[in-house]
Design an enzyme around this catalytic site. Structure first.
Site: not given
Ligand code: MEV
Length: 416
Positions: A70, A254, A270, A368
């Site tokens: 990513e 995430k 892992d 991004h």
């Molecule tokens: C994207 O891979 C991760 C984000 O969505 C994390 C977040 O929203 O804090 C940017």
């Protein structure tokens, strides 16, 4: 810097040798090795191997290897590590490497009596668990303690869950723990008169937590359009959102795991086990919440902290089988699993800051989309040599879309 310059710096930094450079250039895993690692192999699969910069953790300079597909993750992590540097760096700590092995015991006629009997034989059971031996017991690790957790009125009646606490030293430890619980299951059955069903480790390794914390001076967070105090406020609002709302907490976490998983992949750990443990830990109160906490100190600076289970190894598992993981561990210069867990916690905290700072200020799409433009160019069939130029054209035209990338790539390919 060019790729070659970056590689040369990493080489000098960690004293990488010929085998490391070959591993970086050639994925670190031969097809024959891949065929031994899992079943039904038909090939290998590569991902970018990068380093996150600027980390100062417990006073030590760290280059954090990251394997991830990513865009923006490595840049976001490095930028956030730089912000923490302005406040003196990140402090981190980790518990001893204690894993939990679970035994599910059913068909007990008297639950209390079974618990009493099993617990009165604890020393013998622990000794039996260690008879399975292995390198961990040889290194001074092994079974340490037991806990009985009766669970009543399940869909299949009452059950007694026994926890074996096992010190796995510098390994992730799944094999040692699974061997140990299998080893003691017959003894547990004969002592209790019950029937053992499952014998397996728990990925909610909450006796093996790692923590990281740090401060960012308010003024370091100022942007062209906002004061440091405003950005601190917006970040704390973002964190409060994740604390109370599971929908936001999932995305917030995430972001944390973007950094941690990338480090785990690089070091052959892992990541599915760590993901499972992290999310279960985030739900330990009964409501899923954020893994990090952000607050303002008395001077108006931003302070962040993270705590999560991190069952990581620097020996055993894929850390041996894949040559690239040796290079990653060399870059880190870690001597223990606990040190690696501390770095992982620090990387997770920084990654979270990188994401919520961007979200609370400019939004993440601007940065991004630049990287996305390169991915589009590659996906549209551009050669790596022309992908950058095609990406620039997409950005200049303000049209970062697949159809346009295909058109430009076709024109470039015609010129070749
Ligand atoms: C994207 O891979 C991760 C984000 O969505 C994390 C977040 O929203 O804090 C940017």
């Amino acid at each position: 810097m060019s790729l070659a310059e970056r590689k040369a710096i990493a080489e000098r930094w960690a004293g990488l040798d010929e085998a490391d450079l070959t591993a970086l250039a050639d994925s670190g895993l031969s097809i024959a090795e891949a065929d031994l690692l899992i079943e039904n192999v038909i090939g290998r699969y590569s991902l970018p191997f990068a380093v996150a910069t600027n980390f100062r953790i417990n006073g030590r300079e760290i280059l954090a290897p990251m394997v991830i597909e990513e865009a923006s993750v490595v840049a976001g992590c490095s930028y956030a590590a730089k912000l923490f540097r302005h406040g003196g760096g990140i402090s981190a700590s980790a518990d001893d490497s204690i894993m939990i092995g679970q035994i599910q015991l059913l068909d007990l006629s008297d639950m209390e009596k079974a618990i009493d009997t099993i617990m009165s034989w604890k020393d013998e059971i622990l000794q039996k668990a260690n008879e399975a031996g292995g390198s961990i017991v040889a290194r001074g690790g092994g079974a340490l303690d037991m806990e009985a957790r009766p669970i009543r009125n399940t869909a299949v009646g009452d059950m007694l869950i026994l926890h074996l606490h096992y010190d796995v030293c510098d390994a992730m430890g799944a094999n040692a723990v699974n061997t140990a619980v299998e080893q003691i299951a017959p003894l547990i059955e004969s002592l209790s008169g019950g029937r053992v069903n499952l014998r397996i480790l728990s990925n909610l390794s909450d006796r093996r937590l790692a923590r990281a914390s740090g401060m960012i001076p308010r003024e370091s967070l100022a942007t062209d359009d906002a004061s440091g105090a405003e950005v601190v406020k917006w970040i704390i609002e973002a964190a409060a959102f994740a604390e109370v709302d599971p929908y936001r907490a999932a995305t917030h976490n995430k972001g944390v795991m973007n950094g941690i998983d990338a480090l785990l992949l690089a070091t052959g750990n892992d990541w599915r086990a760590v993901e499972a443990g992290a999310h279960a830990y985030a739900a330990r109160s009964g409501r899923y919440t954020s893994l990090t906490k952000w607050r303002m100190d008395e001077e108006g600076n931003l302070c962040g902290e993270i705590e999560l289970p991190l069952a990581l190894g620097i020996v055993g598992g894929a850390t041996r089988a894949h040559r690239g993981t040796q290079t990653a561990l060399k870059l880190l210069g870690v001597k223990s699993a606990s040190e690696l867990a501390q770095i992982a916690a620090a990387v997770g905290l920084a990654q979270n800051l990188g994401a919520i700072r961007a979200l609370a200020t400019d939004g993440i799409q601007q940065g991004h989309m630049r990287m996305h433009a390169r991915q589009l160019a590659l996906a549209a069939g551009a050669e790596p040599g022309s992908a950058r130029a095609i990406a620039h054209q997409l950005i200049d035209e303000g049209n970062i879309r697949m159809e346009r990338a295909l058109e430009i790539a076709r024109d470039w390919n015609k010129q070749i």
